[in-house]
Design a protein around this motif. Structure first.
Motif, PDB file in Angstrom:
ATOM      1  N   LEU A  67      -1.416 -14.454  14.923  1.00 19.52           N
ATOM      2  CA  LEU A  67      -0.138 -13.737  14.855  1.00 19.52           C
ATOM      3  C   LEU A  67      -0.115 -12.775  13.664  1.00 19.52           C
ATOM      4  O   LEU A  67       0.406 -11.665  13.753  1.00 19.52           O
ATOM      5  CB  LEU A  67       1.029 -14.727  14.759  1.00 19.52           C
ATOM      6  CG  LEU A  67       1.316 -15.502  16.042  1.00 19.52           C
ATOM      7  CD1 LEU A  67       2.347 -16.596  15.788  1.00 19.52           C
ATOM      8  CD2 LEU A  67       1.797 -14.567  17.155  1.00 19.52           C
ATOM      9  N   HIS A  68      -0.713 -13.198  12.542  1.00 22.51           N
ATOM     10  CA  HIS A  68      -0.833 -12.332  11.362  1.00 22.51           C
ATOM     11  C   HIS A  68      -1.605 -11.050  11.743  1.00 22.51           C
ATOM     12  O   HIS A  68      -1.148  -9.939  11.475  1.00 22.51           O
ATOM     13  CB  HIS A  68      -1.569 -13.120  10.266  1.00 22.51           C
ATOM     14  CG  HIS A  68      -1.971 -12.311   9.068  1.00 22.51           C
ATOM     15  ND1 HIS A  68      -1.444 -12.528   7.816  1.00 22.51           N
ATOM     16  CD2 HIS A  68      -2.862 -11.306   8.925  1.00 22.51           C
ATOM     17  CE1 HIS A  68      -1.996 -11.678   6.963  1.00 22.51           C
ATOM     18  NE2 HIS A  68      -2.872 -10.927   7.614  1.00 22.51           N
ATOM     19  N   GLU A  69      -2.746 -11.230  12.402  1.00 23.34           N
ATOM     20  CA  GLU A  69      -3.556 -10.074  12.827  1.00 23.34           C
ATOM     21  C   GLU A  69      -2.799  -9.207  13.824  1.00 23.34           C
ATOM     22  O   GLU A  69      -2.864  -7.980  13.766  1.00 23.34           O
ATOM     23  CB  GLU A  69      -4.881 -10.530  13.443  1.00 23.34           C
ATOM     24  CG  GLU A  69      -5.854 -11.142  12.452  1.00 23.34           C
ATOM     25  CD  GLU A  69      -6.195 -10.206  11.294  1.00 23.34           C
ATOM     26  OE1 GLU A  69      -6.363  -8.998  11.538  1.00 23.34           O
ATOM     27  OE2 GLU A  69      -6.272 -10.678  10.147  1.00 23.34           O
ATOM     28  N   LEU A  70      -2.073  -9.861  14.746  1.00 22.78           N
ATOM     29  CA  LEU A  70      -1.301  -9.098  15.727  1.00 22.78           C
ATOM     30  C   LEU A  70      -0.196  -8.291  15.045  1.00 22.78           C
ATOM     31  O   LEU A  70       0.186  -7.230  15.523  1.00 22.78           O
ATOM     32  CB  LEU A  70      -0.714 -10.025  16.793  1.00 22.78           C
ATOM     33  CG  LEU A  70      -1.721 -10.518  17.837  1.00 22.78           C
ATOM     34  CD1 LEU A  70      -1.110 -11.631  18.689  1.00 22.78           C
ATOM     35  CD2 LEU A  70      -2.184  -9.381  18.740  1.00 22.78           C
ATOM     36  N   GLY A  71       0.305  -8.805  13.918  1.00 20.94           N
ATOM     37  CA  GLY A  71       1.297  -8.061  13.126  1.00 20.94           C
ATOM     38  C   GLY A  71       0.720  -6.720  12.691  1.00 20.94           C
ATOM     39  O   GLY A  71       1.334  -5.667  12.872  1.00 20.94           O
ATOM     40  N   HIS A  72      -0.525  -6.766  12.133  1.00 16.82           N
ATOM     41  CA  HIS A  72      -1.198  -5.513  11.757  1.00 16.82           C
ATOM     42  C   HIS A  72      -1.378  -4.613  12.976  1.00 16.82           C
ATOM     43  O   HIS A  72      -1.082  -3.430  12.939  1.00 16.82           O
ATOM     44  CB  HIS A  72      -2.612  -5.803  11.218  1.00 16.82           C
ATOM     45  CG  HIS A  72      -2.644  -6.508   9.907  1.00 16.82           C
ATOM     46  ND1 HIS A  72      -2.021  -6.024   8.793  1.00 16.82           N
ATOM     47  CD2 HIS A  72      -3.269  -7.655   9.529  1.00 16.82           C
ATOM     48  CE1 HIS A  72      -2.253  -6.857   7.774  1.00 16.82           C
ATOM     49  NE2 HIS A  72      -3.001  -7.857   8.201  1.00 16.82           N
ATOM     50  N   SER A  73      -1.891  -5.229  14.070  1.00 20.91           N
ATOM     51  CA  SER A  73      -2.237  -4.447  15.259  1.00 20.91           C
ATOM     52  C   SER A  73      -1.022  -3.770  15.875  1.00 20.91           C
ATOM     53  O   SER A  73      -1.098  -2.650  16.352  1.00 20.91           O
ATOM     54  CB  SER A  73      -2.869  -5.338  16.326  1.00 20.91           C
ATOM     55  OG  SER A  73      -3.893  -6.095  15.767  1.00 20.91           O
ATOM     56  N   PHE A 161      -2.034 -15.047  -0.641  1.00 25.35           N
ATOM     57  CA  PHE A 161      -3.457 -14.769  -0.823  1.00 25.35           C
ATOM     58  C   PHE A 161      -3.800 -13.362  -0.320  1.00 25.35           C
ATOM     59  O   PHE A 161      -4.531 -12.611  -0.969  1.00 25.35           O
ATOM     60  CB  PHE A 161      -4.284 -15.821  -0.080  1.00 25.35           C
ATOM     61  CG  PHE A 161      -5.762 -15.621  -0.185  1.00 25.35           C
ATOM     62  CD1 PHE A 161      -6.426 -15.932  -1.371  1.00 25.35           C
ATOM     63  CD2 PHE A 161      -6.492 -15.126   0.876  1.00 25.35           C
ATOM     64  CE1 PHE A 161      -7.788 -15.743  -1.482  1.00 25.35           C
ATOM     65  CE2 PHE A 161      -7.856 -14.934   0.771  1.00 25.35           C
ATOM     66  CZ  PHE A 161      -8.510 -15.244  -0.402  1.00 25.35           C
ATOM     67  N   ASN A 162      -3.216 -12.993   0.835  1.00 24.13           N
ATOM     68  CA  ASN A 162      -3.520 -11.684   1.409  1.00 24.13           C
ATOM     69  C   ASN A 162      -2.912 -10.531   0.623  1.00 24.13           C
ATOM     70  O   ASN A 162      -3.301  -9.388   0.811  1.00 24.13           O
ATOM     71  CB  ASN A 162      -3.065 -11.619   2.864  1.00 24.13           C
ATOM     72  CG  ASN A 162      -4.175 -12.039   3.794  1.00 24.13           C
ATOM     73  OD1 ASN A 162      -5.201 -11.384   3.869  1.00 24.13           O
ATOM     74  ND2 ASN A 162      -3.994 -13.153   4.465  1.00 24.13           N
ATOM     75  N   LEU A 163      -1.955 -10.845  -0.251  1.00 25.94           N
ATOM     76  CA  LEU A 163      -1.356  -9.773  -1.050  1.00 25.94           C
ATOM     77  C   LEU A 163      -2.128  -9.528  -2.344  1.00 25.94           C
ATOM     78  O   LEU A 163      -1.806  -8.616  -3.095  1.00 25.94           O
ATOM     79  CB  LEU A 163       0.112 -10.091  -1.358  1.00 25.94           C
ATOM     80  CG  LEU A 163       1.063  -9.957  -0.159  1.00 25.94           C
ATOM     81  CD1 LEU A 163       2.486 -10.278  -0.572  1.00 25.94           C
ATOM     82  CD2 LEU A 163       1.004  -8.556   0.438  1.00 25.94           C
ATOM     83  N   MET A 169      -8.777  -7.849   1.356  1.00 24.18           N
ATOM     84  CA  MET A 169      -7.450  -8.401   1.619  1.00 24.18           C
ATOM     85  C   MET A 169      -6.436  -7.265   1.829  1.00 24.18           C
ATOM     86  O   MET A 169      -6.648  -6.131   1.389  1.00 24.18           O
ATOM     87  CB  MET A 169      -6.998  -9.269   0.438  1.00 24.18           C
ATOM     88  CG  MET A 169      -7.247 -10.739   0.657  1.00 24.18           C
ATOM     89  SD  MET A 169      -8.852 -11.212   0.086  1.00 24.18           S
ATOM     90  CE  MET A 169      -8.540 -11.197  -1.658  1.00 24.18           C
ATOM     91  N   ASP A 170      -5.322  -7.611   2.471  1.00 25.89           N
ATOM     92  CA  ASP A 170      -4.297  -6.607   2.754  1.00 25.89           C
ATOM     93  C   ASP A 170      -3.767  -5.965   1.481  1.00 25.89           C
ATOM     94  O   ASP A 170      -3.408  -4.789   1.470  1.00 25.89           O
ATOM     95  CB  ASP A 170      -3.135  -7.252   3.523  1.00 25.89           C
ATOM     96  CG  ASP A 170      -3.615  -7.867   4.819  1.00 25.89           C
ATOM     97  OD1 ASP A 170      -4.543  -7.303   5.431  1.00 25.89           O
ATOM     98  OD2 ASP A 170      -3.086  -8.925   5.213  1.00 25.89           O
ATOM     99  N   GLY A 171      -3.717  -6.752   0.394  1.00 28.94           N
ATOM    100  CA  GLY A 171      -3.233  -6.228  -0.880  1.00 28.94           C
ATOM    101  C   GLY A 171      -4.065  -5.041  -1.354  1.00 28.94           C
ATOM    102  O   GLY A 171      -3.544  -4.131  -2.004  1.00 28.94           O
TER     103      GLY A 171
END
Ligand code: ZN
Length: 363
Positions: A67-73, A161-163, A169-171
């Motif tokens: 779901l996290h990846e789908l958020g980006h997509s 962690f991703n920030l 990382m997304d950050g």
């Protein structure tokens, strides 16, 4: 070797499981089964429900990562960016996308969407768990409570962690977007990668002193930051050139009925590792050194080019930017693309051609 398995399609994006993900699944389930509450099911007396919940929690955890990846997509698609697939692997999920938006505000929103999804899932799970626990006595000792509390807290940790301000990382992307509002894109990537590397360096030192896992993550962050820096520089440099400028227009081709023995001689004489397969004027496929590498010597006389060639040819147009061809090669992990204009083969472009152009540019 095929290393990932397609399990379905969401929002038109193929979802794949990587082999490392299938290996890590039982490890995660085991860790959840032996850990005491609130991060595991060790106190649950029934062995069946202990392991069933541990496995369910693991599967749901990867659903959250998806779901996290789908958020980006989702955001990426709304900007017209093509997502080739989403692969779930050992360390989480990876979306492979054609091109990252050069517009800082778009990259910012796209990078933030993933952690936002993780935070939302985390908050909803934790809040609803607490709410139900305040009405139903004994709920906080159940496996369901433990499961949602594990998933809730891991999602919050994943979001944080991703920030971290470091590629991959997304950050790292958020930081680049921030810099890119103030300077050109290559410089912005350079700065963001530098921060990422410094971050990896300190994480590595901390890892040496405290936790070897941190050392491993630091290593991945360092590699991720360097890769992003390099590939962005290459892409931006190649944007100024077209495929026509960089391709070879003298294309040597082979025929379908050639034996592998003859083909390897031909490769040796012509010194290229990949050739289009032609029948008269029509293109039938492409054959490369990788296709014939594993064929045993005694099979080389009986095997034909048509048995091993790739029929789905990935091609570009001579008017495309060289950077686009570079991205297509990287995304599909191939060494060359055919250049086709109006159904006619006009050239071939390899990574070596692109690297040569880059070297000349650097001179
Ligand atoms: Zn993400």
């Amino acid at each position: 070797m095929k290393t990932s398995l397609k399990i379905g399609t969401i929002l038109g994006i193929p979802i794949k499981l990587h082999i490392t993900f299938l290996l890590i699944l039982p490890v995660f389930a085991y860790v959840f089964a032996i850990n005491p509450a609130p991060l595991g099911f060790a106190e649950i007396s029934s062995a069946t429900s202990k392991y069933a919940f541990s496995l369910l929690t693991t599967v749901l955890l990867f659903v959250c990562i998806l779901l996290h990846e789908l958020g980006h997509s989702y955001i990426a698609k709304s900007y017209g960016i093509e997502i080739k697939d989403i692969t779930l692997l050992l360390f989480g999920g990876v979306s492979s996308m054609g091109e990252i938006p050069r517009e800082p505000s778009q990259e910012f929103k796209m990078a933030f969407a993933g952690p936002l999804v993780s935070f939302l899932i985390g908050l909803v799970l934790i809040a609803s768990n607490l709410l139900v626990a305040s009405y139903v006595s004994g709920y906080s000792a159940t496996s369901t409570y433990i499961m949602f509390s594990i998933l809730g807290s891991i999602n919050i940790v994943l979001g944080i962690f991703n920030l971290l301000p470091a590629f991959p990382m997304d950050g790292g992307r958020l930081l680049r977007a921030w810099y890119a509002k103030r300077m050109n894109y290559v410089k912005a990537t350079h700065y963001a990668a530098y921060v990422g590397k410094m971050f990896a360096f300190f994480m590595g030192i901390l890892g040496l002193l405290a936790n070897p896992w941190l050392l491993l993550i630091a290593f991945f962050v360092y590699i991720g930051a360097s890769e992003e820096d390099k590939s962005t520089t290459v892409t931006v440099l190649l944007e100024k050139y077209s495929v026509k400028d960089t391709m070879s227009d003298k294309v040597a081709s082979v025929t379908e009925d050639m034996t592998i023995e003859d083909l390897s001689k031909f490769m040796f004489e012509n010194k290229h590792l990949g050739y289009p397969v032609m029948k008269g004027n029509s293109l039938k496929g492409i054959v490369t050194f990788t296709d014939i590498r594993n064929i045993l010597p005694h099979e080389r006389f009986g095997t034909l080019v048509s048995d091993v060639m790739t029929k789905d040819v990935i091609s570009v147009s001579s008017k495309d930017a060289a950077s686009e061809a570079f991205n297509i090669m990287a995304l599909n992990n191939i060494g060359r693309v055919l250049v086709i204009d109006d159904g006619k083969l006009v050239g071939i472009l390899s990574r070596t051609d692109l690297m040569r152009t880059l070297m000349l540019l650097n001179e």
